[in-house]
Design an enzyme around this catalytic site. Structure first.
Site, short mmCIF file in Angstrom:
data_model
loop_
_atom_site.label_atom_id
_atom_site.label_comp_id
_atom_site.label_asym_id
_atom_site.label_seq_id
_atom_site.Cartn_x
_atom_site.Cartn_y
_atom_site.Cartn_z
N ASP A 1 0.82 -1.21 0.00
CA ASP A 1 0.00 0.00 0.00
C ASP A 1 0.87 1.27 0.00
O ASP A 1 1.94 1.28 0.59
CB ASP A 1 -0.90 -0.03 1.24
CG ASP A 1 -2.04 0.96 1.13
OD1 ASP A 1 -2.32 1.45 0.01
OD2 ASP A 1 -2.67 1.26 2.16
N HIS B 1 2.96 3.98 -8.89
CA HIS B 1 2.84 2.56 -9.25
C HIS B 1 4.11 2.08 -9.95
O HIS B 1 4.57 0.96 -9.73
CB HIS B 1 1.62 2.35 -10.16
CG HIS B 1 0.32 2.60 -9.44
ND1 HIS B 1 0.02 2.02 -8.23
CD2 HIS B 1 -0.76 3.37 -9.75
CE1 HIS B 1 -1.18 2.42 -7.81
NE2 HIS B 1 -1.67 3.25 -8.73
N LEU C 1 11.05 -20.53 -5.82
CA LEU C 1 10.14 -19.59 -5.15
C LEU C 1 8.83 -19.57 -5.91
O LEU C 1 8.83 -19.55 -7.14
CB LEU C 1 10.76 -18.18 -5.14
CG LEU C 1 9.82 -17.02 -4.80
CD1 LEU C 1 9.41 -17.07 -3.33
CD2 LEU C 1 10.48 -15.67 -5.09
C1 FPP Z 1 -1.81 0.15 -3.45
O1 FPP Z 1 -1.37 1.49 -3.36
C2 FPP Z 1 -1.22 -0.48 -4.62
C3 FPP Z 1 -1.92 -0.96 -5.66
C4 FPP Z 1 -3.39 -0.93 -5.75
C5 FPP Z 1 -1.22 -1.54 -6.82
C6 FPP Z 1 -0.02 -2.38 -6.51
C7 FPP Z 1 0.85 -2.36 -7.71
C8 FPP Z 1 2.20 -2.31 -7.71
C9 FPP Z 1 3.01 -2.42 -6.49
C10 FPP Z 1 2.95 -2.10 -8.95
C11 FPP Z 1 2.61 -3.06 -10.00
C12 FPP Z 1 2.89 -4.44 -9.60
C13 FPP Z 1 2.98 -5.42 -10.49
C14 FPP Z 1 3.26 -6.80 -10.03
C15 FPP Z 1 2.84 -5.14 -11.92
P1 FPP Z 1 -2.43 2.66 -3.52
O2 FPP Z 1 -2.45 3.08 -4.92
O3 FPP Z 1 -3.73 2.23 -2.93
O4 FPP Z 1 -1.76 3.76 -2.62
P2 FPP Z 1 -2.49 4.90 -1.80
O5 FPP Z 1 -3.07 4.25 -0.58
O6 FPP Z 1 -1.35 5.81 -1.45
O7 FPP Z 1 -3.52 5.53 -2.68
#
Ligand code: FPP
Length: 224
Positions: free
Chosen positions: A12, A29, A122
């Site tokens: 997150d 991201h 893994l």
């Molecule tokens: C949560 O942060 C994260 C996500 C919804 C996406 C997770 C994606 C990645 C780590 C990158 C892509 C990964 C792959 C494997 C391609 P948020 O956007 O909810 O953060 P916030 O709480 O600050 O809004």
């Protein structure tokens, strides 16, 4: 010292990191994906057998279309560029969740899973369009259809995480303390670490620190 076979992570904080540092959620991201790559390497170094990453929840569809498209493009490019290398490193990729993406992405995900199926160093479980409540409902429906008893064993056997141990450790970055409909059944006895850092800022050293602390915890599993 506690054995550590399975780490689950709620990654997150990408959006907040992106706004703060680059004035763009999507840049967060992109940076988050770099952290994913570093954490995969560190998971191998720590000889951990299963890593489950929450990349997209069933609730994330409520985000703006532009952000959703960006995330799935990022994923598609990551897999296209990295799948050979992951395969060479003996890494198995499994998708948790419902694969109802574009035909192109569904095909790529199936290809990656099939290609790496027999790998054993893994296993990376990528939770995409995943929701734990819906996974549980699916398990109950399968049990009912097969006219089996409702038991803990049968529920576990009908989840997408069958054939793997439950996570020993859950890490959630981003300074928020909730489970967000992630592996609700499987996390029953996990040790939970809520980290203040946003996911793109989370480092292999932070990961090692959490692992070290995990190893010192007395895990009772209900006993004394
Ligand atoms: C949560 O942060 C994260 C996500 C919804 C996406 C997770 C994606 C990645 C780590 C990158 C892509 C990964 C792959 C494997 C391609 P948020 O956007 O909810 O953060 P916030 O709480 O600050 O809004």
């Amino acid at each position: 010292m506690n054995p550590l076979k399975h780490v689950a992570i709620i990654m997150d904080g990408n959006g907040r990191w992106g706004i703060k540092n680059k004035n763009s959620r999507n840049a967060g991201h992109k940076a988050g994906l770099k952290t994913v790559e570093k954490i995969i390497k560190q998971t191998i170094k720590n000889k951990i057998k299963f890593l489950t990453l929450f990349a997209f929840s069933t609730e994330n569809w409520k985000r703006p279309k532009k952000e959703i498209n960006y995330l799935f493009n990022l994923l598609e490019n990551f897999l296209l560029n990295r799948i050979e290398e992951l395969h060479k490193q003996n890494i198995k990729l499994k998708i948790l969740g419902v694969k109802n993406f574009s035909p192109q992405l569904n095909k790529l995900l199936n290809y990656c899973e099939k290609k790496t199926l027999k790998n054993s160093k893994l296993q990376i479980n990528l939770a995409l369009n995943y929701g734990s409540k819906s996974e549980l409902v699916g398990a109950f429906k399968k049990i009912k259809k097969n006219k089996k008893n409702i038991s803990e064993k049968n529920i576990s056997r009908n989840l997408q995480t069958k054939h793997m141990p439950d996570p020993d450790l859950l890490i959630r970055t981003g300074n928020t303390k909730r489970l967000s409909n992630f592996l609700l059944w499987q996390l029953a006895y996990a040790e939970i670490f809520f980290e203040k850092k946003l996911w793109p800022a989370f480092t292999p050293n932070d990961y090692d620190r959490v692992i070290r602390e995990f190893k010192t915890i007395k895990r009772n599993f209900g006993k004394i």
